[in-house]
Every structure is written in structure tokens, then in C-alpha cells.
Design an enzyme around this catalytic site. Sequence first.
Site, PDB file in Angstrom:
ATOM      1  N   ASP A 177       1.293  -3.289  -3.887  1.00 25.10           N
ATOM      2  CA  ASP A 177       1.868  -2.148  -4.606  1.00 25.10           C
ATOM      3  C   ASP A 177       2.939  -2.624  -5.589  1.00 25.10           C
ATOM      4  OD1 ASP A 177       2.090   0.511  -5.245  1.00 25.10           O
ATOM      5  OD2 ASP A 177       3.172   1.093  -3.435  1.00 25.10           O
ATOM      6  N   HIS A 178       3.661  -1.682  -6.173  1.00 29.00           N
ATOM      7  CA  HIS A 178       4.648  -1.903  -7.227  1.00 29.00           C
ATOM      8  C   HIS A 178       5.312  -3.290  -7.213  1.00 29.00           C
ATOM      9  CE1 HIS A 178       4.913   2.340  -8.598  1.00 29.00           C
ATOM     10  NE2 HIS A 178       4.576   2.600  -7.355  1.00 29.00           N
ATOM     11  N   GLU A 250      11.608   4.683  -4.429  1.00 26.41           N
ATOM     12  CA  GLU A 250      10.745   4.241  -3.343  1.00 26.41           C
ATOM     13  C   GLU A 250      10.880   2.748  -3.162  1.00 26.41           C
ATOM     14  OE1 GLU A 250       6.340   5.217  -1.919  1.00 26.41           O
ATOM     15  OE2 GLU A 250       6.387   4.057  -3.743  1.00 26.41           O
ATOM     16  N   HIS A 294       8.307   9.999  -7.061  1.00 23.44           N
ATOM     17  CA  HIS A 294       8.178   9.533  -5.688  1.00 23.44           C
ATOM     18  C   HIS A 294       8.988  10.412  -4.739  1.00 23.44           C
ATOM     19  CE1 HIS A 294       7.198   5.270  -7.290  1.00 23.44           C
ATOM     20  NE2 HIS A 294       6.099   5.812  -6.834  1.00 23.44           N
ATOM     21  N   HIS A 334       0.258   8.130  -8.992  1.00 25.89           N
ATOM     22  CA  HIS A 334       1.444   7.762  -8.227  1.00 25.89           C
ATOM     23  C   HIS A 334       2.321   9.001  -8.021  1.00 25.89           C
ATOM     24  CE1 HIS A 334       1.577   3.155  -9.221  1.00 25.89           C
ATOM     25  NE2 HIS A 334       0.403   3.555  -8.783  1.00 25.89           N
ATOM     26  N   ASN A 356      -1.947   7.061  -4.499  1.00 24.80           N
ATOM     27  CA  ASN A 356      -1.045   6.414  -3.548  1.00 24.80           C
ATOM     28  C   ASN A 356      -0.417   7.415  -2.596  1.00 24.80           C
ATOM     29  OD1 ASN A 356      -1.632   4.164  -5.045  1.00 24.80           O
ATOM     30  ND2 ASN A 356       0.466   3.762  -5.700  1.00 24.80           N
TER      31      ASN A 356
END
Length: 429
Positions: A177-178, A250, A294, A334, A356
Site C-alpha cells: 500500500d501507500h 492513515e 481516509h 481510496h 481499499n
Amino acid sequence: MGAKVSKQAKKNSTSEPANPQAEKKAVEAPAPAPANPAQATKETHSLVNASHSHASDSGAGQGGSVAKKMPFPSDIPAGVVTGDNLRKLLKYAHENHFAIPAFNCTSTSTINAVLEAGRDAKSPVIIQFSQGGAQFLAGKGLANDKQQASIAGAVAGAHFVRQIAPLYGIPVIVHSDHCAKKLLPWFDGMLEADEAYFKQHGEPLFSSHMLDLSEEPKDHNIQTCLKYLERLAPINCLLEMEIGVTGGEEDGVNNENVENSALYTQPDDIWDIYSAFSKITDLFTIAAAFGNVHGVYASGNVKLHPELLGKHQEHVAEKLGKAATEQPVWFVFHGGSGSTSEEIKTAVKNGVVKMNIDTDTQWAYWEGLKDFYESKKGYLQGQIGNPDGPTKPNKKFYDPRVWVREAEKSMGKRCTVAFNELGSAGALA
């Protein structure tokens, strides 16, 4: 991240950090940039003809169930899929108007919860590791000054999934992920593991990775992604990139104070990425911003505009000289926690193939543990002595295998909600 949050989760989510931009009046999307009617170059057009475009069927269903046009490809195996099998899986999802949920996992327990839920729902799944989640999997007691724990944790997690996933009988995408600019050493370490695995097995260890350079200038974002794409393409590993900012906070990535205009990607941004990336490979996805945030926030404070993804698709199709109904781009959703079913359906309708989910499954995992404790509280106050008698043992209640299992089952139920909302449930039937 995540799909529609349950009423109970919203009721109990008061511990979420405040989001300054979500506290403001709901933002409206700026008008998208006008499409440029210029045609694509012959080189780009020929590359895209072999890529992941398809004609959109406005009569097909999105979310809830799969409106199948064809049986699930029998040559896509159970277990981790990469390269051509990954391409076929995403193409099938795109053409049949469903998205595959991507669940952030931090342990073998959460991995197992996702795999079990996917098996029972007859759905493919994506298991992804964030930098912090990977560090936790390796052990918080380890030093991580050079991202060594995060690298080791992600690599170990990928190997675990490879060993266990075939037993569940479903296709699995393993993803990181990110990865912001400051975390590139983590990305580099995983990519080295991919290249080493490819030399031995002819495929990468991971199915895909994400670079999140959305805080950087657009040209720097695209050029850095291209540099990595040139390494990923030869080993058949997909790259997910982000353009525009997902708000909120996040896992250490904090975008709570960004300008509202940054929450909406423009059509020309998508074309710039698509035209450059497709000269190297078709194995890429784009996380475009359409007001995403998020975390979980009060209804009405976050204004999503998934219909903008349709404008992006039309713009790219026009550049390629294709019909306006075609959807050349694979999009990623997202920051979807708290999204309505209608918002999710609109996103999938406009080419989202991956969504996600993190915040909601974190709550679900905790809720399973919490509910177990509350229901068995009298048996969890000591090793000996409970409502059945002062000398009665309590081992069968405090054994971690018991209460961790309850957390897994609760998380699995939330995964099932995602499969149904994204339309992937029953895709493998």
C-alpha cells in the site's frame, strides 16, 4: 479506507482523529478541465489496443452481484496471481463491472480472515501491506531506521500468503500500500525481493506495488513512477500510482490540511499518466482523487464525486480516438469508508477495479474481540474461578486461539459486506 461503514461502526468511531477538511462545509468538485480533441499518437494507440480497454455496457449491474458476460477464466489459478494471470483477472473484473476489495493486513490472523471470507464468498481478494502494517508483522521490537523491519515484514507476509492462499482455492493479489517519497527505501527493498524471486521462479514475489507521490509536483510524481515502472515491467509486476490527494490520515500519512482543490484529479492528469505509462506496459492502475478521505467521518461531511471518473474515461478514450463509451483506464478507489452503496456502484461503473478497505475492518476485528470479552467477562478475570465455581479453570476462554478467532470471524463478516457491495461475491462460482 473501506466501503460502506456499518451503523454500529459509525456509532463507535468517535475515537477517530478529527479531520479539519471534513469538518468544513462539504466540498464541491471543481469543474473538470475540458477534453482535448487531439488524437493520440499512432505509437500510443497501438500500445493501448493491446491493453485493458473495454466497451462499457450501461445495462450491466454494478455492485451486489456480478452481471457476467462470460464464465470466470478457468486458466486463472488459485493462489497468488501475477503477470498475465493478474492482467486476465483485472480485465475480467473490468468487463463484468465489479471491483476486488483490497484489505490491509497486519498479521497472519488478519490474512486468514480475508482468505476465509473470500473463499466463502467465492470472490478473488487483494491482501495488502502498508509500511506500518509490515513493520508490525515483523515485530514492533525491531529497529526500523532504514525500513529494514518494514521490508522484512512485507516480504514475510508475501511468502506466507503464497504458502497458504492456494489452500483456500481463490485467486489472490498480494500488494503493498501507500509508499510516500520518504518511504522509498521500503519500496526499494520489496522490489529487490521481487527481482530475486523472479530470477528463481519467473514471476515477482508480489503481484503489485503502490507508489503514492501525490504530495509531490505532478511531473516529479509521473517521472519517478516511470523510473520504477521500467524496473517493474520486465518482471511482470503491476504499479499502482496516485494522482491527486486522498484526504484525512492513515498509517502515518497525514493529508488532513491539504487544499480542497487537491482532492479532485483533472482529466488531463489521467491522460498524461496513461499516455506515458502505456508506452512501457499495460500493468498499471491509477488512484484518482474524487473527494476521497481516509477514515470514518459523519455523514455529509465528505463529498465524493465518483462520476468524475467517467469524465476521465471519456477524455482518455477521445484522445485515443475511441468511442466515448469505452473505458481504457483501470481505476482504484481510496478513502471509501462510510461511502454509500450508490457511490460505490458509480465508481465501479466508471472503471474502478480495486477498492481499499482498512478502517472498517480494523473496527470489525476489534469488535469481535470486544463482544467476546463482554459475553465471557466472568470467565476472563483470572486463571481460576468463574460463575460456575471458585475452582473452575478458565483456560478455554483466555486461550488466544479462542478470542483471536472471534476477531477473525467478525472481520470476515465485514469482508463479506465489501464483496457484496463491490459485486465480486460469486465471481468464481
